[in-house]
Scaffold this active site. Structure first.
Site, PDB file in Angstrom:
ATOM      1  N   CYS A   1       0.802  -1.240   0.000  1.00  0.00           N
ATOM      2  CA  CYS A   1       0.000   0.000   0.000  1.00  0.00           C
ATOM      3  C   CYS A   1       0.829   1.282   0.000  1.00  0.00           C
ATOM      4  CB  CYS A   1      -0.933   0.003   1.199  1.00  0.00           C
ATOM      5  SG  CYS A   1      -2.132  -1.333   1.143  1.00  0.00           S
TER       6      CYS A   1
HETATM    7  N1  LIG Z   1      -2.738  -6.118   1.383  1.00  0.00           N
HETATM    8  C1  LIG Z   1      -3.291  -5.134   2.058  1.00  0.00           C
HETATM    9  O1  LIG Z   1      -3.032  -4.982   3.231  1.00  0.00           O
HETATM   10  C2  LIG Z   1      -4.283  -4.196   1.397  1.00  0.00           C
HETATM   11  C3  LIG Z   1      -5.035  -3.346   2.226  1.00  0.00           C
HETATM   12  C4  LIG Z   1      -5.954  -2.490   1.650  1.00  0.00           C
HETATM   13  C5  LIG Z   1      -6.111  -2.453   0.270  1.00  0.00           C
HETATM   14  N2  LIG Z   1      -5.353  -3.269  -0.527  1.00  0.00           N
HETATM   15  C6  LIG Z   1      -5.575  -3.173  -1.970  1.00  0.00           C
HETATM   16  O2  LIG Z   1      -6.329  -4.296  -2.406  1.00  0.00           O
HETATM   17  C7  LIG Z   1      -5.884  -4.714  -3.700  1.00  0.00           C
HETATM   18  C8  LIG Z   1      -5.438  -6.163  -3.640  1.00  0.00           C
HETATM   19  O3  LIG Z   1      -4.338  -6.256  -2.755  1.00  0.00           O
HETATM   20  P1  LIG Z   1      -3.841  -7.640  -2.175  1.00  0.00           P
HETATM   21  O4  LIG Z   1      -2.859  -7.295  -1.115  1.00  0.00           O
HETATM   22  O5  LIG Z   1      -4.992  -8.536  -1.857  1.00  0.00           O
HETATM   23  O6  LIG Z   1      -3.070  -8.224  -3.463  1.00  0.00           O
HETATM   24  P2  LIG Z   1      -2.546  -9.714  -3.670  1.00  0.00           P
HETATM   25  O7  LIG Z   1      -1.452  -9.647  -4.650  1.00  0.00           O
HETATM   26  O8  LIG Z   1      -2.333 -10.373  -2.338  1.00  0.00           O
HETATM   27  O9  LIG Z   1      -3.807 -10.456  -4.324  1.00  0.00           O
HETATM   28  C9  LIG Z   1      -4.306 -10.120  -5.564  1.00  0.00           C
HETATM   29  C10 LIG Z   1      -4.708 -11.399  -6.275  1.00  0.00           C
HETATM   30  O10 LIG Z   1      -5.289 -11.048  -7.524  1.00  0.00           O
HETATM   31  C11 LIG Z   1      -4.916 -12.037  -8.459  1.00  0.00           C
HETATM   32  N3  LIG Z   1      -5.123 -11.495  -9.803  1.00  0.00           N
HETATM   33  C12 LIG Z   1      -4.356 -10.629 -10.506  1.00  0.00           C
HETATM   34  N4  LIG Z   1      -4.932 -10.355 -11.690  1.00  0.00           N
HETATM   35  C13 LIG Z   1      -6.089 -11.060 -11.741  1.00  0.00           C
HETATM   36  C14 LIG Z   1      -7.111 -11.198 -12.706  1.00  0.00           C
HETATM   37  N5  LIG Z   1      -7.077 -10.519 -13.856  1.00  0.00           N
HETATM   38  N6  LIG Z   1      -8.143 -12.048 -12.442  1.00  0.00           N
HETATM   39  C15 LIG Z   1      -8.179 -12.733 -11.272  1.00  0.00           C
HETATM   40  N7  LIG Z   1      -7.233 -12.630 -10.311  1.00  0.00           N
HETATM   41  C16 LIG Z   1      -6.211 -11.807 -10.546  1.00  0.00           C
HETATM   42  C17 LIG Z   1      -3.489 -12.358  -8.108  1.00  0.00           C
HETATM   43  O11 LIG Z   1      -3.095 -13.619  -8.613  1.00  0.00           O
HETATM   44  C18 LIG Z   1      -3.541 -12.329  -6.579  1.00  0.00           C
HETATM   45  O12 LIG Z   1      -3.807 -13.600  -6.032  1.00  0.00           O
HETATM   46  C19 LIG Z   1      -4.780  -3.741  -4.087  1.00  0.00           C
HETATM   47  O13 LIG Z   1      -5.312  -2.689  -4.836  1.00  0.00           O
HETATM   48  C20 LIG Z   1      -4.295  -3.199  -2.755  1.00  0.00           C
HETATM   49  O14 LIG Z   1      -3.744  -1.919  -2.883  1.00  0.00           O
HETATM   50  C21 LIG Z   1      -4.468  -4.146   0.018  1.00  0.00           C
END
Ligand SMILES: NC(=O)c1ccc[n+]([C@@H]2O[C@H](COP(=O)([O-])OP(=O)(O)OC[C@H]3O[C@@H](n4cnc5c(N)ncnc54)[C@H](O)[C@@H]3O)[C@@H](O)[C@H]2O)c1
Length: 438
Positions: free
Chosen positions: A257
């Protein structure tokens, strides 16, 4: 209710489990076949969700790599990554991939919610038009909303249920549908007037942290030069019951983030003839911290009469924050590369990170890390790691988290951790400003 989730990472998986625990059916889609296989086996790869908890609801979560399965659900939540390109511009590739796949199966009456952090305007100007490629009209034939995820990996005092959830819909009906969805798993829904407001709310939260971390990091560099213990200052300031919020210095920012999200807004602001100076400045200071921390290691070794070249330097904790196994954007990665570039023999100990792919380095045991070490560096202070023992056994200690410093009432003048600066020290700092102080 049947819910579809696209992107089963740190955000998508806890959401899927929360809905499944409320008795709803979840279609969990991810492009990563290994994650889908793990989900089918009931094996959690996200620390906040135990495999026992996942296995208990496995019957209600159907994992698949095929988005076509989403045609049968009532609502689809998109939780894919929103990274930066190598030249630090928003990379909407995963979002475009997910939206295109959803458009191909979109059904009248479905609700689509975006949770990925992104710049204001993404839901309205990018997601909705991509979904309309289906031939259906956003806000009429299907509903669209944005609701930012606020998950804080490793936190246990606030859960998905007890953390207020911000929701903004394209239309009033879109908002109503999204509120009804999240009311199943969240006690408190904060309704805002548009997806744009919800998008910017999330960015404000992250930028607030980034700027305050940068402020205290900059002060920590100054404190090094002035011979003042920054943690003593922060501890004292934090006794003020109002008007002050505690932030601690460290080796920089990590995770998905804070090093990334603020630049989504900086990029968007340029379209409006604005330079977001706070964002850029905070990014500059925080990105420079690993360099400053490596210079602290250099100076600490130098004080002990040793060069970095050939010294064994052991890093304790390499994930980006305590008690999690997430190495993404961790400042430790940059420190390892910089120290190796200076010729150090770098080892690390981190109970949460057995090895660091792409860095050709495997974690060492606590004992092996300290065996023959020249300098120990506490980069991330995990619970369960005996940092006092590290401080006792290492001939030179650089504590970037204050985990050993804070136990003392006054730092001893001879300690390489927080010694007082003499006039000679200060003269050296000013004649070698690039060293960044120690
Ligand atoms: N990790 C955190 O603490 C957090 C907190 C708040 C917001 N976010 C936001 O949430 C979003 C996701 O973050 P995350 O940490 O879960 O990411 P992550 O990388 O852990 O998970 C994302 C998943 O999406 C999958 N993916 C990618 N492209 C895809 C597609 N076209 N179709 C299906 N699956 C697909 C990936 O394989 C992965 O498993 C980001 O925008 C991030 O900024 C994350």
């Amino acid at each position: 209710m049947r819910l579809g989730i696209v992107g089963m990472g740190y955000v998508g998986l806890p959401l899927a489990v929360a809905f499944a625990e409320e008795g709803h059916e979840v279609i969990a889609v991810d492009v990563d076949a290994r994650k889908v296989a793990a989900l089918k086996a009931g094996d959690s790869y996200v620390e906040d969700i135990s495999s026992e908890r996942l296995a208990a609801v496995r019957g209600r979560i159907q994992a698949s790599t095929r988005p076509s399965r989403l045609a049968t659900v009532d609502a689809i939540v998109i939780c894919v990554p929103t990274p930066l390109t190598p030249n630090r511009e928003p990379d909407l590739g995963p979002l475009i991939g997910a939206s295109t796949a959803v458009a191909a199966i979109l059904q009248p009456g479905q609700l689509v919610v975006l949770e990925s952090t992104t710049y204001p305007g993404t839901t309205r100007e990018r997601l909705a038009p991509m979904l309309e490629e289906s031939g259906l009209a956003a806000g009429h034939d299907f509903h669209v909303a944005f609701s930012p995820e606020r998950v804080d990996p490793g936190r246990t005092d606030y859960t998905l249920r007890t953390t207020p959830k911000v929701v903004g819909g394209l239309t009033d009906t879109c908002l109503e549908r999204a509120v009804a969805l999240y009311s199943e798993v969240c006690d408190d829904i904060v309704q805002v007037s548009s997806p744009d407001v919800a998008e910017l709310t999330k960015l404000l939260e992250n930028i607030f942290r980034s700027v305050n971390i940068a402020l205290v990091n900059e002060l920590s560099i100054l404190c090094d030069r002035m011979g003042i213990d920054i943690w003593e200052v922060v501890d004292a300031a934090a006794t003020k019951p109002y008007g002050f919020m505690r932030f601690d210095p460290g080796p920089g920012m990590g995770g998905h983030c804070l090093p990334v999200d603020p630049f989504y807004l900086a990029w968007r602001a340029r379209e409006f003839d604005m330079t977001t100076k706070f964002i850029e400045l905070a990014g500059e200071i925080n990105q420079n911290m690993p360099y400053h921390c490596v210079s602290k290691v250099e100076r600490a070794l130098n004080d002990a009469g040793k060069p970095v070249n050939g010294s064994k330097v052991a890093l304790f904790g390499v994930s980006y924050k305590p008690n999690v196994g997430d190495i993404r954007e961790s400042p430790a990665l940059k420190m390892i590369a910089l120290l190796r570039g200076l010729g150090a023999d770098v080892v690390y100990h981190d109970p949460h990170i057995p090895s660091i792919p792409g860095h050709n380095i495997a974690g060492a045991s606590f004992t092996d890390s300290l065996d023959g070490v020249d300098c120990a560096v506490i980069v991330t202070a995990h619970e369960g790691v005996d940092h006092d023992e590290v401080a006792q056994r290492a001939p030179v200690l650089v504590d970037l988290r204050g985990s050993t410093v804070r136990r003392r009432t006054r730092p001893p003048a001879t300690s390489p951790v927080a010694r007082s600066a003499s006039l000679e020290d200060m003269a050296e700092h000013f004649s070698h400003p690039a060293s960044g102080g120690a």
